[in-house]
Design an enzyme around this catalytic site. Structure first.
Site, PDB file in Angstrom:
ATOM      1  N   HIS A 111     -21.382  22.280   8.605  1.00  0.00           N
ATOM      2  CA  HIS A 111     -22.478  23.113   9.000  1.00  0.00           C
ATOM      3  C   HIS A 111     -22.908  24.132   8.227  1.00  0.00           C
ATOM      4  CE1 HIS A 111     -21.430  20.916  12.584  1.00  0.00           C
ATOM      5  NE2 HIS A 111     -22.358  21.077  13.367  1.00  0.00           N
ATOM      6  N   GLY A 112     -22.027  24.854   7.560  1.00  0.00           N
ATOM      7  CA  GLY A 112     -22.535  26.045   6.727  1.00  0.00           C
ATOM      8  C   GLY A 112     -21.668  26.673   5.811  1.00  0.00           C
TER       9      GLY A 112
END
Lengths: 459, 322
Positions: free
Chosen positions: A322-323
């Site tokens: 996701h990041g």
């Protein structure tokens, strides 16, 4: 290009018209799709389009090479995965990695002054990189024939309804649809348009108005823990409405082109266990992680401890996907840990003894706490909280979440009771029209009032 | 048309166009209803104008009444100025796009409500005087006392946003939201600041290097309205001053053009040369929240400088207190 923008609507309508004027002519239809997809993707940044085209060429060539040179397939596969992950690393993780190394060195008394790349993250890069890795793995496993039609392959990589935020499709499902004639049926139009309306409603009427409240709740300067609680509850609704809304719009738009995308959500907040949640939330990523990470790691075949490690490792990767930030990793580990605990509890029969309402509540506690971690920019912000004072604003936020989400909840309850995702279409002429008109009225009313980018575009 | 198209067109008609027509009609009906009464949007500027218009409609205890644009709104601390001057101070300063006619309208409303100041101070920023101001909803709202209807389609949405804002207490965007919370918080701050607030922003960007002052034609025309309203407050004395620029935005032509513009401004509103306040042309950049707005530190300093300027402008036997 966002789905809820005028350029996208114009592009989609123009390409849809041209596409069906060219019906029964596969190659021209694919050309229309590819041009629309590349225009859509390159709209904000031509470099990103060049990167996407580059990934297309490299993976198309590697797919053919893996199939033709079986003796080299493992090496070629590793090279392909490395190339794809390398791009992801450079754009998404390099600066994060370097900064953490510098911090670690500083803690040891060494000083480093590295150059950071500061690159803007191409929209949806994590989605198409994972989709391409799955393609190469499927070809190397012999589960999918390497494609020889570069046009169809380029459509598979860049297909504009899903290139920005998925769902992560498999070649065996999506690629083959670009290689055979498509047809449009009245049923597909009805279902597709309903999904677009419902998805747009979720985005424009539910997710976007909650954005400023979520921002206020998570404000760094806020020292009231009650604001964080209210903000987290709002974010729980916002992220679902935002991402599920996008996925429904993607599936609906695609249906109008005669191409079927997978379902990405199945009422995740109805889940009664954390396993159940992951069978319902971002289903295309869950299946990808299961097939290409969890099972290759050994899955549940090597004893309880190893299974639990595999769950933690897989979910940590899901978080990192996701990041490039530690809060995402912690979020993944929280879910991995919850999956491991739930597995143990289930083995000793504890879960089976609890009523469904209790398991639902426990699941939601994990999910909501997870969203708090997910949304926080730094976990250190928790240290700023020094009091808990629930006030009128917090109650208003919770009430607003309930009011805005009520129409979507009503639709989902009807879906759950009938098992039919298109239950509204089956209500009959007048009632179905009234429900659709009510959602459209909401969209007209809220359109343009809260301009919030799709959350998952950044991943 | 092929037979296969018939069910598709029928589906498009009944599943898409029919509900869209119903939704569209409902929207048009709602919009027509909303257009009958102007609805302010839920924003910073609208809230400030509404708050000042409400204050103007009440009789204010004001020995000194400030008016003008937002540089005076955020550049002066009215309660502090009152302590420094030893009299009551109220501000009806709003924004540049309300324009001199709009500022005058608020002063006129205050007069009609019974507010009788001894001194009226017009504080304006040079950047505002040069604006090619066109009629806008802020000016219309100030002049007409109510928000004018918006373009078709915007009124119902404004009503929705206002209702959502009041219900959900939506925070204002950016640093304003962090400092004041929602619109009600800002309204309370305007009230407690006697018509002045602090700008919490921090981004100074000069429109051009070496800023030069000037008065545009539309502003000059509107100054006549302000002049009439000031005259109607006689025997109150009208003083005028220019708020400072960030030092980094000034150049060689700044000071001469400022002098000339200040002279023209005073003449336009009927103030004598002795009614021009001696105020600094510039302050250090770090005391600004933006090109036209001082920050909290700059506000404190300018308030002291304004008090000095007022004392100098008033005759030795003159006081602001009645």
């Amino acid at each position: 290009m966002s789905f809820v923008s005028l350029p996208f609507v114009v592009l989609a309508l123009a390409s849809l018209t041209l596409y069906w004027l060219l019906r029964d002519r596969l190659v021209p239809q694919n050309v229309v799709l590819l041009i629309a997809s590349w225009v859509c993707y390159g709209w904000t940044n031509l470099t990103w389009l060049a990167l996407l085209v580059g990934l297309t060429v490299v993976n198309f060539t590697l797919g053919l090479a893996i199939e033709r040179r079986r003796e080299m397939s493992r090496v070629l596969l590793i090279a392909g995965i490395t190339a794809n992950l390398g791009v992801l690393f450079v754009y998404k993780y390099y600066d994060f990695f370097v900064l953490n190394v510098v911090e670690a060195l500083a803690a040891l008394g060494f000083r480093a002054d590295p150059t950071l790349l500061g690159l803007a993250l191409p929209i949806g890069i994590s989605f198409h990189v994972f989709q391409l890795i799955a393609y190469l793995v499927d070809v190397s496993r012999g589960e999918l024939a390497a494609r020889r039609d570069p046009l169809a392959f380029a459509c598979f990589v860049a297909y504009f309804p899903q290139v920005a935020a998925g769902p992560i499709e498999r070649g065996a499902r999506l690629l083959v649809q670009f290689e055979r004639p498509r047809s449009l049926s009245a049923d597909a139009v009805a279902k597709g348009s309903w999904l677009i309306v419902l998805g747009t409603f979720m985005k424009v009427v539910v997710a976007d108005p909650l954005g400023p409240l979520v921002d206020a709740g998570f404000d760094h300067a806020n020292t009231n823990a009650a604001s964080l609680v209210a903000g987290t509850l709002a974010f729980t609704a916002q992220i679902y409405a935002d991402f599920c809304g996008y996925s429904l719009m993607a599936k609906g738009i695609s249906a109008l082109f005669g191409i079927e995308l997978v379902w990405n959500f199945d009422r995740p907040y109805f889940a009664t266990s954390i396993q159940d949640f992951w069978r319902r939330w971002h289903m295309s990523l869950s299946r990808w992680l299961r097939d290409y990470v969890y099972i290759p790691l050994g899955g549940n075949r090597a004893g309880p401890l190893r299974t639990e490690f595999n769950l933690l490792a897989t979910m940590a990767l899901a978080g990192l996907w996701h990041g490039a930030a530690w809060n995402f990793v912690v979020w993944g580990l929280l879910h991995g840990g919850a999956l491991a605990v739930a597995r143990r509890a289930s083995r000793v029969g504890l879960v089976q003894r609890l009523p469904a309402a209790a398991t639902w509540l426990l699941t939601m506690v994990v999910v909501v706490v997870g969203w708090m971690v997910f949304r926080m920019e730094t976990l250190g912000a928790l240290a700023n909280l020094d009091h808990f004072a629930w006030g009128a604003w917090h109650s208003a936020v919770v009430l607003l979440v309930l009011v805005l989400a009520a129409p979507v909840a009503a639709v989902e309850i009807a879906q759950w009771r009938t098992g039919d995702p298109y239950v509204v279409l089956g209500l009959g002429g007048a009632r179905s029209t009234a429900v659709t008109a009510a959602l459209m009225f909401g969209i007209l009313l809220f359109a343009g009032q809260f301009k919030v980018q799709f959350i998952y575009f950044q991943f | 048309m092929s037979p296969a198209m018939s069910p598709i067109l029928s589906t498009v008609a009944f599943r898409i166009l029919a509900p869209l027509a119903i939704a569209g009609l409902a929207f048009v009906a709602g919009e027509t209803w909303a257009m009958r009464t102007g609805v302010p949007a839920y924003g910073i500027d609208e809230t400030i104008l509404d708050a000042q218009a409400d204050r103007a409609a009440r009789r204010l205890d004001a020995d000194v009444l400030l008016t003008g644009d937002s540089s005076g709104l955020v550049g002066v601390d009215a309660p502090r100025l009152a302590r420094l001057m030893g009299g009551s101070v109220q501000s009806l300063s709003t924004m540049g796009n309300v324009g001199p006619a709009g500022w005058g309208a608020l002063v006129g409303r205050a007069r009609a409500a019974g507010t009788r100041p001894r001194v009226v101070v017009v504080l304006v920023h040079g950047g505002v005087l040069g604006h090619e101001l066109r009629g806008n909803e802020f000016e219309q709202a100030a002049l007409g006392g109510a928000w004018p209807p918006q373009r078709f389609g915007a009124n119902l949405r404004r009503r929705l946003k206002l209702a959502l804002g009041e219900f959900g207490r939506y925070p204002m965007p950016g640093p304003w939201g962090r400092m004041y919370g929602d619109a009600e918080g800002l309204r309370r701050a305007v009230q407690s600041g006697q018509g002045t607030v602090t700008d919490p922003s921090s981004s100074v960007r000069c429109p051009s290097a070496g800023f030069t002052f000037g008065i545009s034609e539309p502003i000059a025309a509107r100054l006549q309205t302000l002049r009439r309203e000031l005259a109607a407050l006689a025997p109150a004395r009208a003083l005028v001053g220019l708020t400072p620029l960030p030092a980094g935005c000034a150049g060689a032509a700044t000071e001469p053009s400022r002098e000339e513009t200040l002279r023209r401004l005073a003449a336009a509103i009927g103030a004598a040369p002795t009614d021009v306040l001696a105020l600094p042309a510039t302050l250090p950049d770090d005391q600004f929240a933006g090109f036209t707005h001082l920050n909290a530190a700059g506000r404190g300093r300018f308030t002291v400088l304004l008090a000095d300027g007022l004392r100098r402008a008033l005759a030795p036997d003159e006081t602001v207190r009645r």
